[in-house]
Design a protein around this motif. Structure first.
Motif, short mmCIF file in Angstrom:
data_model
loop_
_atom_site.label_atom_id
_atom_site.label_comp_id
_atom_site.label_asym_id
_atom_site.label_seq_id
_atom_site.Cartn_x
_atom_site.Cartn_y
_atom_site.Cartn_z
N SER A 177 -10.11 -114.16 -20.84
CA SER A 177 -9.23 -115.32 -21.01
C SER A 177 -9.90 -116.60 -20.51
O SER A 177 -10.36 -116.68 -19.37
CB SER A 177 -7.92 -115.10 -20.27
N GLY A 178 -9.96 -117.61 -21.40
CA GLY A 178 -10.47 -118.91 -21.06
C GLY A 178 -11.97 -119.03 -20.94
O GLY A 178 -12.50 -120.12 -20.72
N LYS A 179 -12.71 -117.92 -21.06
CA LYS A 179 -14.17 -117.96 -20.92
C LYS A 179 -14.83 -118.37 -22.23
O LYS A 179 -14.30 -118.11 -23.32
CB LYS A 179 -14.69 -116.59 -20.49
N GLN A 180 -15.99 -118.98 -22.14
CA GLN A 180 -16.77 -119.28 -23.34
C GLN A 180 -17.25 -117.96 -23.95
O GLN A 180 -17.76 -117.09 -23.24
CB GLN A 180 -17.96 -120.15 -22.97
N LEU A 181 -17.11 -117.82 -25.28
CA LEU A 181 -17.41 -116.55 -25.93
C LEU A 181 -18.40 -116.71 -27.07
O LEU A 181 -18.37 -117.69 -27.81
CB LEU A 181 -16.13 -115.92 -26.49
N SER A 182 -19.27 -115.71 -27.18
CA SER A 182 -20.17 -115.57 -28.33
C SER A 182 -19.85 -114.25 -29.00
O SER A 182 -19.45 -113.28 -28.35
CB SER A 182 -21.63 -115.58 -27.88
N PHE A 183 -20.01 -114.21 -30.33
CA PHE A 183 -19.79 -112.98 -31.08
C PHE A 183 -21.05 -112.61 -31.86
O PHE A 183 -21.79 -113.49 -32.33
CB PHE A 183 -18.62 -113.14 -32.06
N ARG A 184 -21.27 -111.33 -32.00
CA ARG A 184 -22.34 -110.81 -32.84
C ARG A 184 -21.72 -109.85 -33.85
O ARG A 184 -21.07 -108.88 -33.46
CB ARG A 184 -23.39 -110.08 -31.98
N ILE A 185 -21.89 -110.16 -35.13
CA ILE A 185 -21.24 -109.39 -36.18
C ILE A 185 -22.29 -108.80 -37.12
O ILE A 185 -23.22 -109.48 -37.56
CB ILE A 185 -20.28 -110.27 -36.99
N THR A 186 -22.12 -107.53 -37.43
CA THR A 186 -22.91 -106.87 -38.46
C THR A 186 -21.98 -106.50 -39.61
O THR A 186 -20.96 -105.83 -39.38
CB THR A 186 -23.60 -105.61 -37.92
N ILE B 68 -19.37 -119.77 -29.86
CA ILE B 68 -18.45 -120.23 -30.90
C ILE B 68 -17.07 -120.58 -30.33
O ILE B 68 -16.36 -121.43 -30.84
CB ILE B 68 -18.33 -119.18 -32.03
N VAL B 69 -16.68 -119.91 -29.22
CA VAL B 69 -15.39 -120.18 -28.59
C VAL B 69 -15.64 -120.89 -27.26
O VAL B 69 -16.26 -120.32 -26.36
CB VAL B 69 -14.61 -118.88 -28.34
N PRO B 70 -15.20 -122.13 -27.12
CA PRO B 70 -15.46 -122.88 -25.88
C PRO B 70 -14.58 -122.39 -24.74
O PRO B 70 -13.54 -121.75 -24.94
CB PRO B 70 -15.10 -124.31 -26.26
N SER B 71 -15.01 -122.68 -23.51
CA SER B 71 -14.18 -122.33 -22.36
C SER B 71 -12.85 -123.08 -22.43
O SER B 71 -12.76 -124.16 -23.01
CB SER B 71 -14.92 -122.67 -21.06
N GLY B 72 -11.84 -122.47 -21.86
CA GLY B 72 -10.52 -123.10 -21.84
C GLY B 72 -9.68 -122.82 -23.07
O GLY B 72 -8.60 -123.40 -23.22
N TRP B 73 -10.12 -121.92 -23.93
CA TRP B 73 -9.36 -121.62 -25.14
C TRP B 73 -8.02 -120.97 -24.79
O TRP B 73 -7.83 -120.44 -23.71
CB TRP B 73 -10.17 -120.70 -26.07
N LYS B 74 -7.11 -121.02 -25.77
CA LYS B 74 -5.78 -120.42 -25.60
C LYS B 74 -5.53 -119.40 -26.70
O LYS B 74 -6.04 -119.52 -27.81
CB LYS B 74 -4.69 -121.50 -25.65
N PHE B 75 -4.72 -118.40 -26.40
CA PHE B 75 -4.35 -117.42 -27.42
C PHE B 75 -3.63 -118.12 -28.57
O PHE B 75 -2.79 -118.99 -28.36
CB PHE B 75 -3.46 -116.33 -26.82
N GLY B 76 -3.99 -117.73 -29.78
CA GLY B 76 -3.41 -118.33 -30.98
C GLY B 76 -4.32 -119.34 -31.64
O GLY B 76 -4.06 -119.75 -32.77
N GLN B 77 -5.40 -119.75 -30.96
CA GLN B 77 -6.32 -120.71 -31.56
C GLN B 77 -7.28 -120.04 -32.53
O GLN B 77 -7.62 -118.86 -32.39
CB GLN B 77 -7.12 -121.43 -30.47
#
Length: 259
Positions: free
Chosen positions: A220-229, A241-250
């Motif tokens: 929750s709220g952490k900056q996130l990176s994703f790796r997709i195959t 791709i997801v900045p820190s401070g994000w909220k559910f539903g974004q």
């Protein structure tokens, strides 16, 4: 059939760092036989939601060219996002086929079996039938409305999408549910990993259902990176791709896409 989770709170467009790591498109798919019916009304409004959980298909860019797949094609949701070119098979039943046309659809839903009815008389989505329950506007591109059900030829084709892959974060603490939409090329995802800003390791995510992938870690709220195959074996890293401070539903939209 599952419905899409809650409303999108915000859409954030990011120029994310990314890396295409590996993979190449698969060989062309062969034509195969199936049958097709239609649902959802003339404006396809009845196709909203669906087992892939894309929600409002108009808003998500899938429009009226979509279909629900029978059990053998849906593959427990692994086929969500795949694209198929479909033609009515005039050699089998020319009465209800429009000649010389095809339509390309995206898999957005599951057509459940009806084992109370025979496979050849109402139980169109029963195992082991290959069947497409198409949005009505897509079906009527190739079939005559009065026919109701038509024999078809189909093949997998690459998905052509505008813009980049999008990530909508739902769920709650310790159950981060990420809906991945607008996936081009193969359209479907084989595996997905996540890395948070306080970690140096990739953590595998699991398919929840449809196009949803989840992690049980506290993100929750952490900056996130994703790796997709994707299912063609192509891997892309969506860095931060997801900045820190994000909220559910974004929803967070990248500018990169599979090809």
């Amino acid at each position: 059939m599952a419905l899409a989770p809650g409303q999108v709170i915000a859409i954030v467009l990011l120029t994310a760092g990314y890396t295409a790591l590996a993979g190449s498109p698969s060989a062309p798919f062969v034509w195969q036989r199936a049958t097709a019916t239609f649902y959802g009304g003339a404006d396809a409004s009845g196709t909203m939601g669906g087992a892939c959980e894309y929600g409002n298909l108009y808003d998500e860019g899938y429009g009226t060219r979509s279909a629900a797949l029978s059990t053998v094609l849906f593959n427990d949701g692994a086929s969500c996002g795949q694209c198929y070119k479909i033609a009515c098979d005039r050699k089998i039943d020319p009465r209800w086929c429009k000649p010389g046309v095809t339509v390309t659809i995206t898999t957005t839903n599951f057509c459940p079996p009806n084992n109370a009815l025979p496979n050849d008389n109402g139980g169109w989505c029963n195992t082991p039938r290959a069947h497409f329950d198409m949005a009505q506007p897509a079906w009527e591109k190739i079939g005559v409305h009065r026919g109701g059900i038509i024999p078809v030829m189909y093949q997998r084709v690459p998905c052509v999408k505008k813009g980049g892959v999008r990530f909508k974060i739902n769920g709650h603490d310790y159950f981060n549910l990420v809906l991945v939409t607008n996936v081009g090329a193969a359209g479907s995802i084989k595996s997905m990993d996540v890395m948070s800003s306080d970690s140096k390791d990739w953590a595998p995510m699991s398919r929840n259902w449809g196009a949803n992938w989840y992690s049980l870690a506290y993100l929750s709220g952490k900056q996130l990176s994703f790796r997709i195959t994707n299912t063609d074996g192509q891997t892309i890293l969506f860095d931060k791709i997801v900045p820190s401070g994000w909220k559910f539903g974004q929803t967070f939209a990248s500018k990169v896409q599979f090809n």
